[in-house]
Design a protein around this motif. Structure first.
Motif, PDB file in Angstrom:
ATOM      1  N   ALA A  54       0.677  -1.312   0.019  1.00 54.14           N
ATOM      2  CA  ALA A  54       0.063   0.017   0.059  1.00 54.14           C
ATOM      3  C   ALA A  54       0.788   1.095  -0.093  1.00 54.14           C
ATOM      4  O   ALA A  54       2.032   1.248   0.547  1.00 54.14           O
ATOM      5  CB  ALA A  54      -0.748   0.050   1.185  1.00 54.14           C
ATOM      6  N   ILE A  55       0.416   2.397  -0.612  1.00 50.60           N
ATOM      7  CA  ILE A  55       0.978   3.519  -0.776  1.00 50.60           C
ATOM      8  C   ILE A  55       0.360   4.350   0.213  1.00 50.60           C
ATOM      9  O   ILE A  55      -0.769   4.794   0.249  1.00 50.60           O
ATOM     10  CB  ILE A  55       1.232   4.074  -2.241  1.00 50.60           C
ATOM     11  N   LYS A  56       1.378   5.476   1.002  1.00 50.95           N
ATOM     12  CA  LYS A  56       0.777   6.394   1.940  1.00 50.95           C
ATOM     13  C   LYS A  56       1.228   7.730   1.314  1.00 50.95           C
ATOM     14  O   LYS A  56       2.434   7.807   1.436  1.00 50.95           O
ATOM     15  CB  LYS A  56       0.995   6.105   3.273  1.00 50.95           C
ATOM     16  N   VAL A  57       0.490   8.715   1.211  1.00 55.58           N
ATOM     17  CA  VAL A  57       0.955  10.022   0.863  1.00 55.58           C
ATOM     18  C   VAL A  57       1.009  10.790   2.361  1.00 55.58           C
ATOM     19  O   VAL A  57      -0.187  11.035   2.719  1.00 55.58           O
ATOM     20  CB  VAL A  57       0.057  10.688  -0.292  1.00 55.58           C
ATOM     21  N   GLU A  58       2.124  11.443   2.716  1.00 58.26           N
ATOM     22  CA  GLU A  58       2.064  12.078   3.947  1.00 58.26           C
ATOM     23  C   GLU A  58       1.814  13.692   3.650  1.00 58.26           C
ATOM     24  O   GLU A  58       2.481  14.078   2.747  1.00 58.26           O
ATOM     25  CB  GLU A  58       3.486  12.024   4.627  1.00 58.26           C
TER      26      GLU A  58
END
Length: 435
Positions: A54-58
């Motif tokens: 999964a990809i998380k954008v901060e």
């Protein structure tokens, strides 16, 4: 549950459903169940699908530290999401489940199973589902040859749950099944055994156990936020439409208001406390001459008695205006609950506690979450990370045992004893990740 489809490829609606029960796949007893923490084999098509992908954008915070902060979830790219076949295209699937996938982070709809080819074609076009991934109830077993399908979500009349769960397991697919799990505890056990034998996961769609307000009520109950909860009062009632719908057909539904909406009360009682009732006491009433209730019950009033001393008073009915709420009454100057509690959306929590000699009312809220997206994504992460679902088949089986005791008590007019179980969350898997 959904409203069953009006035509079923090559069959009339009534003749197909009557035939379905006769063609159910027979399964034998398949050994003992594994421990709650045991792992099941995942499907080959999901081997490369992991929550770690999964990809998380901060993003930087925009609120003061004292305020509620925005949360940015990790989201799997489409190619890494768990693919679902939706089995049954009635009200629940069209109004809730398919729209709910838009809010999922780990799940996507990839196939449809329907007896109405024309409707399935329209729905597939609406949601960008490849027409080659449309199946009917006769060629359903061919899903075994489709690697895009990791799991099925069964949204059919209760009497059909066992057949389509067993067929899915034999086709090598994981199963998310609507509640009630089946029409009896015996059928529920067959479903569990079939999925265990196939090495596939089985989860029952108890959305309430994944919804944040209800989970907070569970936390407050377990932590004794307002003292020990000694009484739970639950109501789930609605005014059913005319006779002719499958929910008023005992063969298809297994019963009336109790397995359909009364189940929410009993399952939520069990979820809040983490306990299993050792005794039930119940009564049933149906309005004489009301055609709707010539096969199934209208109103059930039942009490559940738990090992800690907590008592739950519950009522469900198909014959009065809609109301869905519960309250937990504690012994240290406070109560809390939800109203509405069991609806698909718009849930509201309420609480009251005495502070400085005054009664203070509260309405805690997280702003709302899509309950169906939460439960579907939980199952997807269990498939990805090879974990036991929080509400596995064993949770559904236990509910059937409780419902059967309620019917027995109402029939005999006497309390009915259940096996005493002192372990908390005896039939649940690891809890879903918070947030």
């Amino acid at each position: 549950m959904n409203t069953t489809e009006q035509s079923l490829s090559g069959y009339s609606r009534r003749s197909f459903i009557e035939t379905a029960g006769k063609t159910m796949i027979a399964t034998g007893v398949i050994g003992a169940l594994p421990a709650a923490g045991a792992k099941a084999q995942t499907s080959a098509s999901s081997d490369t699908k992991r929550t770690a992908d999964a990809i998380k954008v901060e993003l930087p915070p925009i609120h003061a530290a004292s305020e509620k902060q925005d949360k940015w979830p990790a989201i799997s790219p489409p190619s890494k999401r768990i693919g679902y076949a939706l089995v049954g295209l009635g009200n629940l699937t069209l109004q809730q489940l398919l729209p709910g996938f838009a809010e999922c982070n780990y799940s996507k709809p990839v196939a449809l199973v329907s007896g109405d080819a024309a409707k399935a074609k329209k729905v597939a076009a609406q949601y960008g589902i490849d027409p080659k991934n449309i199946y009917n109830y006769q060629n359903y077993d061919e899903i075994r040859n489709n690697p895009e399908i990791d799991a099925v979500y069964i949204v059919l009349p209760n009497s059909m749950h066992k057949e389509f769960t067993i067929r899915a397991a034999k086709a090598g697919k994981h199963v998310l099944c609507e509640k009630p799990m089946a029409n009896s505890s015996a059928e529920a056990q067959e479903m569990i055994d079939a999925c265990k034998k196939a090495g596939k996961k089985l989860m029952i769609a108890y959305r309430i156990q994944y919804e944040p307000h209800n989970r907070l009520a569970m936390k407050w109950t377990r932590e004794k936020r307002f003292g020990k909860v000694k009484l739970i009062d639950s109501v789930n009632v609605q005014n059913s439409g005319p006779y002719g719908q499958w929910r008023l057909n005992k063969k298809l539904a297994g019963g009336g208001s109790l397995p359909d909406i009364g189940l929410y009360c009993s399952n939520t009682n069990r979820f809040l406390t983490g306990e299993e009732p050792h005794t039930v006491l119940a009564s049933i009433f149906s309005t004489p001459g009301d055609e709707r209730f010539k096969e199934v019950e209208e109103t059930v009033m039942f009490q559940l008695f738990f090992p800690s001393g907590t008592v739950a008073n519950n009522v469900c009915s198909y014959g009065v205006h809609d109301a869905k709420h519960y309250r937990c009454y504690a012994d240290n100057g406070g109560w809390f609950g939800l109203d509405p509690a069991f609806s698909y959306e718009g849930l509201k929590m309420e609480a009251s506690q005495v502070q400085d000699g005054m009664e203070v009312k509260m309405e805690p809220s997280n702003g709302g979450s899509n309950q169906f997206a939460l439960e579907i994504d939980h199952f997807s992460t269990c498939i990805m990370d090879d974990k036991v679902p929080f509400t596995p088949g064993e949770e559904g089986l236990q509910d059937h045992k409780v419902l059967e005791a309620i019917y027995e008590s109402a029939k005999t007019g006497k309390p009915v004893k259940l096996e005493r179980i002192d372990k908390l969350d005896a039939f649940r898997g690891p809890p879903p990740a918070e947030g």
